[in-house]
Motif scaffolding. Structure first.
Motif, mmCIF file in Angstrom:
data_model
loop_
_atom_site.group_PDB
_atom_site.id
_atom_site.type_symbol
_atom_site.label_atom_id
_atom_site.label_comp_id
_atom_site.label_asym_id
_atom_site.label_seq_id
_atom_site.Cartn_x
_atom_site.Cartn_y
_atom_site.Cartn_z
ATOM 1 N N ALA A 688 26.651 43.872 48.366
ATOM 2 C CA ALA A 688 27.242 43.518 47.131
ATOM 3 C C ALA A 688 28.356 44.542 46.731
ATOM 4 O O ALA A 688 28.197 45.875 47.023
ATOM 5 C CB ALA A 688 26.235 43.399 46.038
ATOM 6 N N GLY A 689 29.386 44.084 46.102
ATOM 7 C CA GLY A 689 30.192 45.071 45.614
ATOM 8 C C GLY A 689 31.162 44.635 44.375
ATOM 9 O O GLY A 689 31.117 43.399 44.116
ATOM 10 N N THR A 690 31.514 45.336 43.664
ATOM 11 C CA THR A 690 32.249 44.929 42.369
ATOM 12 C C THR A 690 33.353 46.293 42.113
ATOM 13 O O THR A 690 33.223 47.333 42.540
ATOM 14 C CB THR A 690 31.458 44.984 41.021
ATOM 15 O OG1 THR A 690 32.458 44.343 39.953
ATOM 16 C CG2 THR A 690 30.918 46.110 40.800
ATOM 17 N N TRP A 691 34.549 46.008 41.606
ATOM 18 C CA TRP A 691 35.499 46.802 41.261
ATOM 19 C C TRP A 691 36.249 46.218 40.271
ATOM 20 O O TRP A 691 36.586 45.137 40.038
ATOM 21 C CB TRP A 691 36.396 47.187 42.406
ATOM 22 C CG TRP A 691 36.935 45.835 43.409
ATOM 23 C CD1 TRP A 691 38.362 45.750 43.225
ATOM 24 C CD2 TRP A 691 36.434 45.370 44.479
ATOM 25 N NE1 TRP A 691 38.237 44.452 44.218
ATOM 26 C CE2 TRP A 691 37.319 44.230 45.054
ATOM 27 C CE3 TRP A 691 34.951 45.606 44.964
ATOM 28 C CZ2 TRP A 691 36.859 43.576 46.003
ATOM 29 C CZ3 TRP A 691 34.696 44.485 45.994
ATOM 30 C CH2 TRP A 691 35.828 43.435 46.567
ATOM 31 N N PRO A 782 43.124 39.393 37.645
ATOM 32 C CA PRO A 782 41.744 39.917 37.267
ATOM 33 C C PRO A 782 41.462 41.356 37.163
ATOM 34 O O PRO A 782 41.626 42.193 37.719
ATOM 35 C CB PRO A 782 40.633 39.219 38.354
ATOM 36 C CG PRO A 782 41.531 39.132 39.491
ATOM 37 C CD PRO A 782 43.210 38.941 39.226
ATOM 38 N N ALA A 783 40.628 41.619 35.938
ATOM 39 C CA ALA A 783 40.334 42.985 35.770
ATOM 40 C C ALA A 783 38.889 43.215 36.684
ATOM 41 O O ALA A 783 38.709 44.448 37.195
ATOM 42 C CB ALA A 783 39.709 43.216 34.302
ATOM 43 N N TRP A 784 38.400 42.171 37.027
ATOM 44 C CA TRP A 784 37.090 42.260 37.872
ATOM 45 C C TRP A 784 37.185 41.495 39.236
ATOM 46 O O TRP A 784 37.699 40.337 39.158
ATOM 47 C CB TRP A 784 35.817 42.006 37.034
ATOM 48 C CG TRP A 784 35.368 42.659 35.864
ATOM 49 C CD1 TRP A 784 35.825 42.470 34.630
ATOM 50 C CD2 TRP A 784 34.382 43.829 35.998
ATOM 51 N NE1 TRP A 784 35.197 43.596 33.828
ATOM 52 C CE2 TRP A 784 34.354 44.355 34.671
ATOM 53 C CE3 TRP A 784 33.473 44.440 36.921
ATOM 54 C CZ2 TRP A 784 33.615 45.456 34.296
ATOM 55 C CZ3 TRP A 784 32.611 45.507 36.633
ATOM 56 C CH2 TRP A 784 32.549 45.788 35.319
ATOM 57 N N ASN A 785 36.791 42.139 40.126
ATOM 58 C CA ASN A 785 36.543 41.468 41.344
ATOM 59 C C ASN A 785 35.223 41.810 41.998
ATOM 60 O O ASN A 785 34.593 42.901 41.747
ATOM 61 C CB ASN A 785 37.480 41.965 42.579
ATOM 62 C CG ASN A 785 38.857 41.575 42.266
ATOM 63 O OD1 ASN A 785 39.210 40.653 42.831
ATOM 64 N ND2 ASN A 785 39.700 42.247 41.430
ATOM 65 N N TYR A 786 34.300 40.664 42.486
ATOM 66 C CA TYR A 786 32.953 41.095 42.965
ATOM 67 C C TYR A 786 32.780 40.154 44.284
ATOM 68 O O TYR A 786 33.397 39.322 44.734
ATOM 69 C CB TYR A 786 32.009 40.846 41.957
ATOM 70 C CG TYR A 786 32.057 39.410 41.335
ATOM 71 C CD1 TYR A 786 31.225 38.526 41.830
ATOM 72 C CD2 TYR A 786 32.995 39.046 40.303
ATOM 73 C CE1 TYR A 786 31.191 37.227 41.338
ATOM 74 C CE2 TYR A 786 32.794 37.743 39.777
ATOM 75 C CZ TYR A 786 32.161 36.731 40.340
ATOM 76 O OH TYR A 786 32.155 35.386 39.974
ATOM 77 N N MET A 787 31.734 40.694 44.988
ATOM 78 C CA MET A 787 31.404 39.995 46.179
ATOM 79 C C MET A 787 29.680 40.138 46.609
ATOM 80 O O MET A 787 29.121 41.174 45.892
ATOM 81 C CB MET A 787 32.066 40.332 47.274
ATOM 82 C CG MET A 787 32.135 41.957 47.683
ATOM 83 S SD MET A 787 30.743 42.418 48.517
ATOM 84 C CE MET A 787 31.037 41.624 50.153
ATOM 85 N N GLY A 805 34.237 36.563 44.031
ATOM 86 C CA GLY A 805 34.842 36.045 42.678
ATOM 87 C C GLY A 805 35.373 37.033 41.735
ATOM 88 O O GLY A 805 35.631 38.155 42.376
ATOM 89 N N VAL A 806 36.053 36.549 40.780
ATOM 90 C CA VAL A 806 36.897 37.430 39.801
ATOM 91 C C VAL A 806 36.307 36.983 38.503
ATOM 92 O O VAL A 806 36.065 35.786 38.158
ATOM 93 C CB VAL A 806 38.433 37.224 40.090
ATOM 94 C CG1 VAL A 806 38.787 37.647 41.466
ATOM 95 C CG2 VAL A 806 38.996 35.848 39.622
ATOM 96 N N GLY A 866 40.291 31.925 33.805
ATOM 97 C CA GLY A 866 40.501 31.898 35.071
ATOM 98 C C GLY A 866 39.570 32.485 36.140
ATOM 99 O O GLY A 866 39.937 32.743 37.183
ATOM 100 N N SER A 867 38.301 32.857 35.399
ATOM 101 C CA SER A 867 37.403 33.376 36.392
ATOM 102 C C SER A 867 36.802 32.358 37.450
ATOM 103 O O SER A 867 36.724 31.033 37.034
ATOM 104 C CB SER A 867 36.102 33.834 35.646
ATOM 105 O OG SER A 867 36.707 35.078 34.625
ATOM 106 N N PHE A 868 36.255 32.830 38.591
ATOM 107 C CA PHE A 868 35.641 31.760 39.278
ATOM 108 C C PHE A 868 34.645 32.624 40.365
ATOM 109 O O PHE A 868 34.903 33.762 40.656
ATOM 110 C CB PHE A 868 36.706 31.272 40.418
ATOM 111 C CG PHE A 868 37.713 31.865 41.107
ATOM 112 C CD1 PHE A 868 37.255 32.412 42.463
ATOM 113 C CD2 PHE A 868 38.813 32.479 40.610
ATOM 114 C CE1 PHE A 868 38.101 33.158 43.200
ATOM 115 C CE2 PHE A 868 39.615 33.046 41.543
ATOM 116 C CZ PHE A 868 39.165 33.534 42.741
#
Length: 936
Positions: A688-691, A782-787, A805-806, A866-868
């Motif tokens: 898992a990751g987020t930035w 996007p301000a957030w990215n995650y996986m 996702g973002v 616009g998040s998904f």
């Protein structure tokens, strides 16, 4: 948000406080700028993904395979059109740190700059994203936007290894809205006319005819989407590779193909008269390393890519998608009773545009050649080596369009014949023309790069030293551009460690470019980083559950010299106006100054501070965390804030760009991975990751604004400044004459009536105009990215999934699929819930055939989240047992089923894919395929 952000960081640092980095640190290496480094000694912020991981993602282009793979990297795919589905402009390192559009990161393939979109995943060994100043400073005035290092596969000492992969499948649009039918369109058009105080034009008989479909010529009901687009398109990929080495020669040779078809319907499969979208690419690579002597090595890395793109001749992907919304379903039949093409003076025929306008074909070629000589001077000076590398790349594209036009006919019924069959008359528009073919040259570019490098690496007891100095000379040439871009770079790196516990590194670049005036062409870009391998301390030995822990920090300077023009330190001139001479007032063309000179113009400067932690716990859990702060100054902008409007230069729009802009950017990156086994039969992993990255404009050189909130300064980069919608006007808001009541704020966007969008009078002056727009919501990036990803293996079976996702991202609806009846187009499906006096709580404004200015403005009414979250990839595979494989005289046989973009959770519903900020682009694709991998 700031408090939550701080709490998260503090909690994470507590979690990571007693942890470690990598037990295999002495053997694992990381690719860095102009070299490699043991992972334990790495003090810069770098994210890396292996090429084998990218091969699990079914994507025609490598760039889109990187989504969710590299912490710090944001990628937004704007189109799924084969051959046009990836652009470097849509990739961002650590968000956005400049308000200029020129923020394209650099891509280096085996140490030399080259495009990313000509590669296949098979030829890639690893991809590294360089993020902080310690990693980027060696690129001098060009590194501020981040760097992708692509390392291709090389040979090694072993018996020949042959690999083969073939994968084929189908692509389908992730989502694609369907226009309404003729009955719905005609009903809503009548409603719009009534709203405009006009009589309906469609009678009840006509509406019934549209519903029944009994007369498809006089009352057509054409589903233009169905007539233009298929549900599926093919995608096939395959590679054959040879790898090995011995006797002083190591080699890797690969040949690959990729064929990606389009979703247009009814086109000529042989592309003679018309064409579907199609993209075919053929990749060839040969990487050779030759040991001439024990100390002397020569390397030759070469890659060639041939590509062929075809598209319909009647327009681009956006034109066709737009046409199904701008052409009403009842405008005319596709073909008339006599077989002629339907059409009117107002509308062309979308199907005929696809099938009767010819085709566009482009053939391109990419070549990269790298030749290097490396000598190890250890026999003379232990640890000393030197190398010279020469790199060349060239891209060329030629076009071969076939074009023609066609006649279209509108029909009217003039009566019936003796058998009571209708008799039609036809009115012709346009004319038929023969198919003509031309050959053309579109573009070419080439880059020549020469590098010379000296390395010295030794250990003196507990002291380790690695010094590197290099010189690079780079020349970039683009067709039809008068002057080449030239760069020269003198750079060095000095790394010291004590007992593999304390690491300090100094990197610096002295780079020059011809794009600036003499005296301003060279700049110095230093960076300092340090790392503490806490796990190598004696007091950590008792913590058996801590396998590795390293703390990193860096600070330094890099730059961005991407500009919108060359030599902007010079003034520019152009034709403008005219002069009168003599008594006869003879006229002569004028020549005026277009832009003032700015001899002090320079590159943008970015200062980056970064702190990071790398840890491994319980042998199975790895954690990486970075927090950063960036300040970019000297951003090129027009200096309206410094030049008063009464000055002629400002009034005449000839101000030069100046280095006055400033942007700050901050954020963090986190990634964790756990690997484990159950009874040595089942192995699994979870990741898992987020930035996160958030910018703020500190100075943009903006012109004087009527209101303080209209300035972009103080807001995140590219944050929209739009009107704020406050619902719809009601009947009670108007007087008996139909005029908006005088005590209400008066909009200045044309005629308004009950059911139109009401905008907030933000400044309270009782007038609603552009001065009431204000910063709202989030930018498109996007301000957030995650996986999230995970996988499991049991015997020969394996399963892996990847979610990506973002968040904190807005998009704005616009265009023909959202606006109704504008430019004589059809109606949006959103209009099925439009405002009427009997439906005052509608979600869509009043329909009109004439009033568009007020409702179809950029405002919060059209803003969408616009998040998904997307199931980016899922793969199920089975590997035959060794006994069966060996019986087939193979070392490995692996079958798999793969799906990419299988489903998406977003806030747009059927309107489109949220990843695309323009839903009238070629749709993004879902891919389901089967594949086979063999190893000999």
């Amino acid at each position: 948000m700031k408090y939550r952000y701080s709490i998260f960081i503090c909690a994470l640092m507590q979690l990571c406080a007693p942890v470690k980095a990598q037990t295999v640190s002495d053997t694992t290496e990381t690719h860095i700028a102009y070299g490699k480094q043991p992972t334990w000694a790495q003090s810069a912020a770098i994210s890396t993904v292996k090429g084998e991981r990218l091969m699990d993602i079914t994507s025609p282009t490598v760039g889109n395979s990187l989504k969710g793979m590299l912490p710090g990297l944001s990628i937004l795919q704007k189109s799924g059109e084969p051959g046009y589905d990836f652009y470097m402009e849509n990739m961002f390192t650590r968000g956005v740190s400049s308000f200029n559009g020129n923020q394209q990161m650099l891509v280096f393939i085996d140490g030399f700059e080259a495009p990313l979109d000509n590669l296949s995943s098979e030829e890639i060994e690893s991809v590294s994203l360089l993020k902080d100043a310690a990693a980027l400073a060696l690129y001098g005035s060009r590194g501020a936007n981040g760097v992708l290092l692509i390392t291709t596969k090389k040979g090694f000492h072993s018996s020949p290894k042959i690999g083969f992969r073939i994968q084929t499948g189908l692509q389908m649009p992730t989502i694609m809205d369907t226009p309404m039918d003729a009955y719905q369109y005609a009903s809503l058009y009548n409603q719009a006319l009534i709203n405009d105080g006009k009589a309906p034009i469609y009678s009840s008989d006509a509406l019934a005819a549209y519903q029944s479909g009994t007369n498809g010529y006089l009352y057509p009901n054409v589903n233009w989407k169905k007539q233009l687009y298929k549900n599926t398109a093919p995608l096939t990929m395959g590679e054959l590779s040879f790898r090995g080495g011995g006797g002083g020669l190591n080699y890797y040779v690969m040949a690959g193909l990729m064929q990606n078809g389009g979703i247009y319907r009814g086109t000529d499969s042989k592309a003679r008269e018309n064409a579907n979208v199609d993209y075919a690419r053929y990749n060839f690579r040969a990487n050779l390393d030759v040991d001439i002597t024990r100390y002397f090595r020569a390397s030759l890395y070469s890659a060639v890519s041939f590509a062929e793109r075809t598209t319909p001749g009647g327009g681009g992907a956006g034109d066709y998608l737009n046409s199904i919304w701008t052409t009403p379903p009842n405008a005319f039949p596709i073909y008339n009773p006599n077989g002629s093409i339907g059409g009117t003076s107002l509308y062309t025929n979308p199907v005929a545009n696809l099938l009767n306008r010819g085709l566009y074909k482009e053939n391109s070629r990419f070549v990269q050649v790298i030749f290097g000589l490396q000598y190890d001077f250890s026999a003379l000076v232990r640890g000393l080596s030197a190398k010279v590398m020469f790199g060349y790349h060239n891209f060329m594209a030629e076009t071969s369009p076939k074009t023609r036009n066609y006649a279209r006919y509108s029909l009217t019924q003039t009566g019936v014949d003796a058998d009571n069959n209708p008799v039609y008359s036809y009115t012709q528009y346009g004319s038929d023309a023969a198919l003509t073919s031309t050959e053309g040259f579109r573009t070419s570019d080439s880059r020549i790069d020469l590098q010379a490098q000296i390395d010295y690496q030794r250990r003196f007891g507990k002291h380790g030293l690695h010094a590197m100095f290099m010189m690079a000379n780079d020349r970039y040439q683009v067709y039809n551009v008068r002057n080449d871009e030239c760069y020269v770079n003198f750079a060095g790196r000095l790394t010291y460690d004590f007992d593999k516990r304390y690491i300090a590194e100094l990197v610096a670049s002295y780079m020059g470019t011809d794009n600036y005036a003499r005296g301003n062409r060279f700049g110095f870009f230093p960076a300092l980083s340090a790392a503490w391998v806490v796990s190598n301390e004696s007091f950590m030995k008792s913590l058996a559950w801590v396998d590795a822990l390293k703390v990193r920090a860096s600070y330094g300077l890099t730059g961005n010299n991407q500009t919108s023009a060359r030599y902007i330190y010079n003034e520019t001139y152009g034709n403008s106006g005219s002069y009168l001479f003599g008594t006869g007032s003879s006229q002569s063309a004028g020549f005026t100054e277009k832009t003032l000179a700015n001899p002090s113009v320079s590159w943008e400067k970015k200062r980056i501070f970064n702190v990071g932690i790398d840890a491994t716990l319980y042998k199975n859990l790895s954690i990486n965390f970075d927090i950063f702060n960036e300040d970019q100054s000297g951003i090129l902008a027009l200096p309206y804030s410094r030049i008063l409007g009464i000055v002629g230069a400002s009034y005449g729009n000839i101000l030069p760009l100046m280095n006055i802009g400033k942007v700050s950017n901050h954020g963090f990156e986190f990634k964790a991975r756990y690997e484990g086994k159950i009874h040595d039969k089942i192995s699994y992993f979870a990741e898992a990751g987020t930035w996160y990255a958030m910018s703020k404009v500190k100075e943009q050189g903006e012109d004087v604004q009527a209101e303080s909130y209209l300035y972009k300064k103080g807001n995140p980069v590219w944050k929209p400044i739009v009107l704020e919608a406050e619902g719809f006007y009601g009947v009670d808001d108007f007087d008996s004459n139909g005029k908006l009541k005088a005590d209400l704020p008066q909009p200045q966007f044309g005629h308004v009536a009950p059911g139109d969008i009401k905008y907030k009078d933000y400044n309270g002056d009782k007038i609603v105009n552009e001065n009431d727009a204000h910063p709202v919501g989030n930018a498109t990036v996007p301000a957030w990215n995650y996986m999230f990803s995970g996988g499991v293996k049991y015997k020969g079976f394996d399963l892996s999934v990847l979610f990506q996702g973002v968040a904190q991202r807005d998009i704005y609806l616009r265009g023909a699929s959202v606006y109704s009846f504008q430019n004589n187009g059809t109606a949006s499906n959103l209009a099925l819930d439009s405002w009427t006096t009997t439906n005052p709580n509608a979600s869509y404004p009043r329909l009109s055939t004439v009033d568009f200015s007020n409702n179809y403005r950029s405002s919060t009414f059209w803003r969408r989240n616009g998040s998904f979250l997307r199931l980016r990839n899922i793969q199920v595979g089975y590997e035959l047992s060794d006994a069966v494989s060996h019986a087939l005289r193979l070392s490995k046989v692996y079958f798999y089923v793969n799906a990419t973009n299988l489903f998406t959770l977003d806030h747009l519903g059927k309107l489109g894919d949220a990843e695309q900020d323009n839903i009238l682009s070629y749709p993004l694709m879902r891919t389901v395929s089967v594949g086979l991998r063999l190893a000999f």
